[in-house]
Design an enzyme around this catalytic site. Structure first.
Site: not given
Ligand code: OAD
Length: 250
Positions: A69, A105, A121
């Site tokens: 972290y 975060v 989160h």
């Molecule tokens: P993910 O890594 O699951 O998804 C990221 C998304 O961003 C994907 O759908 C990509 O296609 C998209 N992406 C990448 N680059 C991009 C850009 N330049 N513009 C637009 N979209 C883009 O991340 P999260 O959905 O945030 O939780 O993940 C959700 C949670 O899973 C996080 O908050 C974390 C993780 O476990 C905890 O830690 C509690």
């Protein structure tokens, strides 16, 4: 000139809406240089969540979890908000009822200047003691010496980041606020999230059931894409400023 990747309907609705809610995920910070979780090269492909992002892992190996972290916190502090974050600040300023719901975060929305934020989160820039709950100051995530564990200056307990780990409850105020905003929204934007982690992933669907026009902005269609009104394919840092520009011209 390239045509816009979004519909006139989305522009019209955003231009006239008084209630807007936005959900963001790691994708919006990708262009700032922060790795996402599930994309190729993402954090969960390099590290196992069960070894790092839960309280048992922390108690078993506080040093490892603190170091991970600390590394992510440094990266977040070294990076800058991008035009996607900035466009959301401008969108907030246009409407009386706006909520930015973020799963991130990294504190980049806050640094960009967004004011109405529900942090689902947590926030990696804050930390607290697992024993007495006291908030620790900025330096407290740093162990006193390399290889040692960062401890609470008041009671000696382990210091942990103020983020939600797997198996933990989300901050109840934030999720309540997010659900309420989703129900009220006339337009709901889901940006840069794979929409696989609940309850955040349920918010666009809650908004749609409440009558909102729901659009996603993502470089590829997410898990909820088929249930919503519009999928805008493109990078958040490019699409959002273009969308804002189009709204301002309405
Ligand atoms: P993910 O890594 O699951 O998804 C990221 C998304 O961003 C994907 O759908 C990509 O296609 C998209 N992406 C990448 N680059 C991009 C850009 N330049 N513009 C637009 N979209 C883009 O991340 P999260 O959905 O945030 O939780 O993940 C959700 C949670 O899973 C996080 O908050 C974390 C993780 O476990 C905890 O830690 C509690």
């Amino acid at each position: 000139m390239a045509t816009q990747p979004f519909s006139d309907e989305l522009v019209d609705r955003l231009a006239h809406a008084r209630h807007i809610a936005v959900l963001t995920g790691a994708g919006i910070s990708a262009e700032s240089g922060i790795p996402t979780f599930r994309d190729p090269g993402g954090l969960w492909q390099q590290f196992k969540p069960e070894e790092l992002a839960n309280v048992n892992a922390f108690v078993r190996n506080p040093q490892l979890v603190q170091a991970w972290y600390l590394h992510r916190r440094k990266l977040a502090l070294e990076t800058m908000p991008n035009p996607g974050h900035q466009a959301l600040v401008a969108l907030e300023e246009r409407v009386p009822d706006f909520l930015l719901i973020t799963q991130n975060v990294d504190n980049l929305h806050q640094r960009a200047g967004s004011k109405k934020i529900a942090e689902l989160h947590g926030n990696i820039t804050r930390s607290y003691c697992i024993d007495c709950g006291r908030e620790a100051n900025d330096a407290a995530m740093e162990p006193a010496a390399s290889g040692s564990i960062a401890l609470c200056s008041a009671c000696g307990g382990y210091i942990r980041p103020d983020v939600v780990w797997f198996g933990e409850m989300l901050p109840q105020d934030a999720i309540r606020e997010a659900n309420d905003a989703a129900r009220r929204a006339e337009v709901f934007l889901s940006i840069g999230t794979s929409a696989v982690v609940y309850p955040a992933a349920g918010l666009p669907l809650t908004a749609r059931q409440g009558g909102a026009y729901v659009a996603e902005i993502n470089v590829e269609a997410s898990a909820i894409a088929r249930y919503i009104d519009e999928v805008v394919l493109g990078k958040a840092g490019i699409v959002l400023p273009a969308l804002l520009d189009a709204i301002q011209k309405r």
